[in-house]
Design a protein around this motif. Structure first.
Motif, PDB file in Angstrom:
ATOM      1  N   VAL B 399      59.933  -2.002 -23.672  1.00 51.92           N
ATOM      2  CA  VAL B 399      60.787  -1.871 -22.968  1.00 51.92           C
ATOM      3  C   VAL B 399      61.194  -2.642 -22.061  1.00 51.92           C
ATOM      4  O   VAL B 399      60.455  -3.679 -21.832  1.00 51.92           O
ATOM      5  N   LEU B 400      62.343  -2.721 -21.296  1.00 52.10           N
ATOM      6  CA  LEU B 400      62.808  -3.679 -20.008  1.00 52.10           C
ATOM      7  C   LEU B 400      62.940  -2.870 -18.945  1.00 52.10           C
ATOM      8  O   LEU B 400      63.421  -1.591 -19.030  1.00 52.10           O
ATOM      9  N   VAL B 401      63.027  -3.513 -18.093  1.00 53.31           N
ATOM     10  CA  VAL B 401      63.162  -2.800 -16.706  1.00 53.31           C
ATOM     11  C   VAL B 401      63.942  -3.970 -15.475  1.00 53.31           C
ATOM     12  O   VAL B 401      63.856  -5.169 -15.778  1.00 53.31           O
ATOM     13  N   SER B 402      64.607  -3.300 -14.694  1.00 51.48           N
ATOM     14  CA  SER B 402      65.323  -3.894 -13.782  1.00 51.48           C
ATOM     15  C   SER B 402      65.424  -2.718 -12.664  1.00 51.48           C
ATOM     16  O   SER B 402      65.445  -1.586 -12.826  1.00 51.48           O
ATOM     17  N   PRO B 403      66.080  -3.275 -11.423  1.00 48.77           N
ATOM     18  CA  PRO B 403      66.665  -2.236 -10.373  1.00 48.77           C
ATOM     19  C   PRO B 403      67.671  -1.679 -11.217  1.00 48.77           C
ATOM     20  O   PRO B 403      68.593  -2.616 -11.716  1.00 48.77           O
ATOM     21  N   THR B 404      68.166  -0.474 -10.832  1.00 46.22           N
ATOM     22  CA  THR B 404      69.428   0.222 -11.354  1.00 46.22           C
ATOM     23  C   THR B 404      70.744  -0.529 -10.910  1.00 46.22           C
ATOM     24  O   THR B 404      71.756  -0.613 -11.613  1.00 46.22           O
ATOM     25  N   CYS B 405      70.642  -0.677  -9.669  1.00 45.90           N
ATOM     26  CA  CYS B 405      71.991  -1.195  -8.864  1.00 45.90           C
ATOM     27  C   CYS B 405      71.567  -2.312  -7.765  1.00 45.90           C
ATOM     28  O   CYS B 405      70.452  -2.082  -7.244  1.00 45.90           O
ATOM     29  N   PRO B 406      72.287  -2.996  -7.500  1.00 49.04           N
ATOM     30  CA  PRO B 406      71.939  -4.084  -6.544  1.00 49.04           C
ATOM     31  C   PRO B 406      71.899  -3.567  -5.032  1.00 49.04           C
ATOM     32  O   PRO B 406      71.058  -3.934  -4.131  1.00 49.04           O
ATOM     33  N   THR B 407      72.469  -2.635  -4.699  1.00 47.39           N
ATOM     34  CA  THR B 407      72.284  -2.133  -3.264  1.00 47.39           C
ATOM     35  C   THR B 407      72.153  -0.458  -3.389  1.00 47.39           C
ATOM     36  O   THR B 407      72.316   0.156  -4.467  1.00 47.39           O
ATOM     37  N   THR B 408      71.960   0.133  -2.340  1.00 49.23           N
ATOM     38  CA  THR B 408      72.026   1.493  -2.181  1.00 49.23           C
ATOM     39  C   THR B 408      73.204   1.924  -1.839  1.00 49.23           C
ATOM     40  O   THR B 408      74.360   1.131  -1.842  1.00 49.23           O
ATOM     41  N   ALA B 409      73.676   3.236  -1.612  1.00 50.22           N
ATOM     42  CA  ALA B 409      74.896   3.807  -1.575  1.00 50.22           C
ATOM     43  C   ALA B 409      75.665   3.374  -0.415  1.00 50.22           C
ATOM     44  O   ALA B 409      75.039   3.250   0.915  1.00 50.22           O
ATOM     45  N   PHE B 410      76.992   2.785  -0.417  1.00 52.12           N
ATOM     46  CA  PHE B 410      77.734   2.322   0.662  1.00 52.12           C
ATOM     47  C   PHE B 410      78.678   3.242   1.162  1.00 52.12           C
ATOM     48  O   PHE B 410      78.512   4.299   0.547  1.00 52.12           O
ATOM     49  N   LYS B 411      79.319   2.865   2.165  1.00 55.85           N
ATOM     50  CA  LYS B 411      80.034   3.762   2.911  1.00 55.85           C
ATOM     51  C   LYS B 411      81.393   4.225   2.145  1.00 55.85           C
ATOM     52  O   LYS B 411      81.964   3.194   1.423  1.00 55.85           O
ATOM     53  N   ILE B 412      81.767   5.492   2.062  1.00 58.17           N
ATOM     54  CA  ILE B 412      83.301   5.916   1.576  1.00 58.17           C
ATOM     55  C   ILE B 412      84.143   5.034   2.158  1.00 58.17           C
ATOM     56  O   ILE B 412      84.288   4.706   3.298  1.00 58.17           O
ATOM     57  N   GLY B 413      84.987   4.494   1.176  1.00 60.62           N
ATOM     58  CA  GLY B 413      86.083   3.485   1.778  1.00 60.62           C
ATOM     59  C   GLY B 413      85.842   1.985   1.951  1.00 60.62           C
ATOM     60  O   GLY B 413      86.644   1.242   1.929  1.00 60.62           O
ATOM     61  N   GLU B 414      84.479   1.727   1.942  1.00 58.25           N
ATOM     62  CA  GLU B 414      84.170   0.464   2.119  1.00 58.25           C
ATOM     63  C   GLU B 414      84.377  -0.458   0.911  1.00 58.25           C
ATOM     64  O   GLU B 414      84.856  -1.557   1.438  1.00 58.25           O
ATOM     65  N   LYS B 415      84.564  -0.372  -0.132  1.00 61.97           N
ATOM     66  CA  LYS B 415      85.071  -1.081  -1.292  1.00 61.97           C
ATOM     67  C   LYS B 415      86.379  -0.598  -1.819  1.00 61.97           C
ATOM     68  O   LYS B 415      86.675  -1.316  -2.901  1.00 61.97           O
ATOM     69  N   ALA B 416      86.966   0.149  -1.315  1.00 54.47           N
ATOM     70  CA  ALA B 416      88.144   0.831  -2.099  1.00 54.47           C
ATOM     71  C   ALA B 416      89.126  -0.044  -2.370  1.00 54.47           C
ATOM     72  O   ALA B 416      89.922   0.247  -3.351  1.00 54.47           O
ATOM     73  N   ASN B 417      89.310  -1.066  -1.661  1.00 61.64           N
ATOM     74  CA  ASN B 417      90.356  -2.022  -1.837  1.00 61.64           C
ATOM     75  C   ASN B 417      90.125  -3.514  -2.443  1.00 61.64           C
ATOM     76  O   ASN B 417      90.957  -4.245  -2.510  1.00 61.64           O
ATOM     77  N   ASP B 418      88.909  -3.252  -2.977  1.00 65.24           N
ATOM     78  CA  ASP B 418      88.218  -4.583  -3.641  1.00 65.24           C
ATOM     79  C   ASP B 418      87.583  -4.318  -4.724  1.00 65.24           C
ATOM     80  O   ASP B 418      86.629  -4.271  -5.106  1.00 65.24           O
ATOM     81  N   PRO B 419      88.821  -4.315  -5.908  1.00 66.73           N
ATOM     82  CA  PRO B 419      88.120  -3.968  -7.284  1.00 66.73           C
ATOM     83  C   PRO B 419      86.914  -4.748  -7.942  1.00 66.73           C
ATOM     84  O   PRO B 419      86.197  -4.140  -8.418  1.00 66.73           O
TER      85      PRO B 419
END
Lengths: 98, 498
Positions: B399-419
């Motif tokens: 099997v292969l392993v890695s972190p699932t995502c680079p960061t933990t949960a970010f704030k609502i709205g924080e990345k909404a305008n940066d696709p």
């Protein structure tokens, strides 16, 4: 750098059958300059000797016996219709006047 | 009662200690108490769920032999059709639509007597990583209501973390089951492509979409996996082979002698400190459990994100053509003399949200004559290279392993305008979809800098899904003995929670 003008986006929106305001067209055209730059990276490694993969499974056509099975009743099939008439979907005019 | 695992609930139902009606009502009460804040659900089917539960209780009373999860409630992602129940895909274009048929996943849930509580919120047509793209407003992360619950299946993951349901169904096109699981401290599995039928799953990107189980424990996910998986003649891409023995694997949790490959490219720069630390600790625990940790390299994974954002939009531009205002869903501008084309244009303008339009236009461009080879064609070649990277890695590791995502949960709205920033959430999950293999995320602790959950990803070869369950169960058991209680027992209490 690839970019799409407002008019390019308008043409694509027409092909995709989405009406768009001028403001939306301009905003999308700006975003696409950045997005296309990012996705164009695929060209760095997509050399001629690499085969294309369209699907994860090596599928051939899948056939089944041609037997009659129950299907949706006309009432069920029409249950979500925005408009209906005589047990049919009523749609706006598709062909131009003669 | 609602804080038990699904298998604990199933045991209590089987012994007669509780009834399905009481269990279902307890979850409906929890939904009433906390969902105003969490907004995991778009539709709660109170009457239907209680009626289903009562019928199951009656069957049990009459001595009928029932399936392992019979009577346990579940939350269904709103991308799956359920006959007579609103199915919106988080979009205005399907508001009020009640499908006239059950998806195969729903048919399997009903066959297994799993109680369907309602439909969960999602990014519109599953396009997004935060559930902010829902036309019905965002879902809030139960760990911190100001943060995103991941996406697209944020509603399903949040319902588990908020104890509104012990089981949920998700769909994963680029990480939409695993990334929400990671940021909510829950378990999410994307089975091998073709392992679970796509019939009745509203299509986003057909060569990538895959439904799978969401739960709070690895064993619960395995039980749900076996309930929904299997060959379906109604889906021509469904694999005609026995379902991998995932429940047995989850029960054994044996990793002795197993080779676990750490993907070098899915770590390091861009990964939050706490995410990297939890990953290293998990590796140590797996090594202590008897696994051999090896390093593997997948040099083409760095192109996966770019290829994904050509392939998925291309397929969606074609798939979403079906929303044409003619046979179901929204219709706008149907005034006397209006052409079908103008009705389509106006309906799709009003009915689709920003991200959906962005992807349809991008896909239309990538498929258009003169650009096809440079974009969609090149992306398909990258797909081949990624699959080859996986094949080579699986020659070295089981099997292969890695972190699932680079960061933990970010704030609502924080990345909404940066696709582009938003798309980076899926950098470690996308390669799995490109190759059609299996992937799981399970909680590995919280990041020390923000106290938010971190996910550990396990990837297994095609139709070897049992392997990721063995590794997941081993890690879960090691973490549980280290912590003394499940991670979710440390989640801050929601106002009004039962």
């Amino acid at each position: 750098m690839t970019s799409l003008s407002r008019d390019d986006v308008a043409k694509l929106a027409g092909l995709a059958r989405i009406e768009m305001s001028d403001e939306e067209l301009v905003a999308l055209s700006n975003e696409f300059t950045v997005i296309l730059d990012a996705v164009a990276r695929v060209q760095e490694v997509a050399s001629a000797d690499v085969a294309a993969t369209s699907h994860p499974l090596p599928l051939r056509n899948v056939f089944r016996p041609d037997v009659v099975i129950p299907s949706l009743s006309p009432a069920d099939a029409l249950s979500g219709a925005p408009a209906q008439e005589e047990q049919r979907f009523r749609v706006p005019q598709i062909l131009g006047e003669e | 009662m609602i804080r038990n695992s699904a298998s604990e609930m199933a045991a209590k139902l089987a012994s007669g200690e509780i009834t399905s009606v009481a269990l279902t009502q307890a979850h409906l009460d929890q939904i009433s108490a906390v969902d105003t804040d969490v907004h995991a659900f778009l539709h709660v089917d109170t009457q239907g769920a209680l009626a289903q539960a009562a019928a199951i209780d009656a069957k049990r009373k009459s001595g009928e032999k029932l399936s392992p999860l019979a009577g346990v409630p579940l939350a269904l992602k709103d991308v799956m059709t359920q006959k007579g129940i609103p199915t919106t895909c988080g979009s205005k274009i399907l508001e009020g639509w009640r499908p006239p048929y059950d998806s195969t996943v729903v048919a399997n849930l009903k066959k297994n007597d799993i109680v369907i509580l309602g439909k969960t919120n999602m990014d519109e047509f599953a396009m997004g990583s935060s559930t902010e793209n829902s036309a019905y407003g965002p879902t809030h992360n139960p760990w911190d209501l100001t943060r995103i619950p991941g996406g697209s299946g944020g509603g399903s993951a949040a319902s588990l973390a908020a104890f509104e349901a012990p089981l949920a169904i998700g769909t994963d096109t680029g990480g939409s089951i695993r990334q929400p699981a990671a940021v909510t401290g829950t378990v999410g599995v994307k089975p091998t492509y073709g392992g679970v039928s796509r019939y009745g799953l509203v299509a986003f990107s057909s060569s990538l979409d895959q439904a799978g189980p969401c739960a709070r424990t690895v064993l619960d996910a395995a039980l749900l996996h076996e309930a929904i998986a299997g060959h379906d003649p109604k889906d021509s891409t469904s694999i005609n082979a026995p379902v991998p023995a995932v429940v047995a694997a989850a029960k054994s949790g044996n990793v002795k002698g197993m080779k676990i490959g750490v993907v070098k490219e899915l770590n390091g720069d861009g990964y939050q400190k706490g995410v990297r630390n939890r990953f290293e600790e998990s590796l140590e625990l797996l090594a202590a459990a008897g696994a051999e940790i090896v390093e593997v390299s997948a040099p083409n994974f760095e192109y996966a994100l770019a290829a994904y954002y050509l392939i998925a939009p291309s397929e969606c531009s074609s798939n979403l053509a079906r929303f044409d205002a003619m046979r179901y869903g929204l219709r706008v501008g149907d005034i006397d003399g209006a052409s079908a084309e103008s009705v389509m244009n106006l309906t799709r303008e009003v009915g689709f949200g920003r991200e959906v339009k962005r992807r349809i236009i991008l896909g239309t461009y990538a498929l258009s004559s003169g650009y096809y080879d440079a974009y969609y064609g090149s992306a398909q070649k990258v797909r081949t290279l990624i699959t080859q990277d996986f094949n080579k890695a699986f020659e070295i590791a089981d099997v292969l392993v890695s972190p699932t995502c680079p960061t933990t949960a970010f704030k609502i709205g924080e990345k909404a305008n940066d696709p582009l920033a938003m798309y980076l959430n899926d950098i470690a999950t996308i390669p799995v979809n490109m190759a059609g293999i299996g992937g799981m995320s399970l909680p590995s602790g919280v990041a020390e800098e923000d106290g938010l959950p971190v996910g550990f990803q396990i990837m297994s070869p095609v139709m070897k899904d049992d392997r990721m369950y063995s590794v997941g169960a081993a890690l879960e058991a090691a973490l549980l003995s280290k912590w003394g209680a499940p991670l979710l027992s440390t989640i801050p209490a929601l106002a009004g929670s039962k």
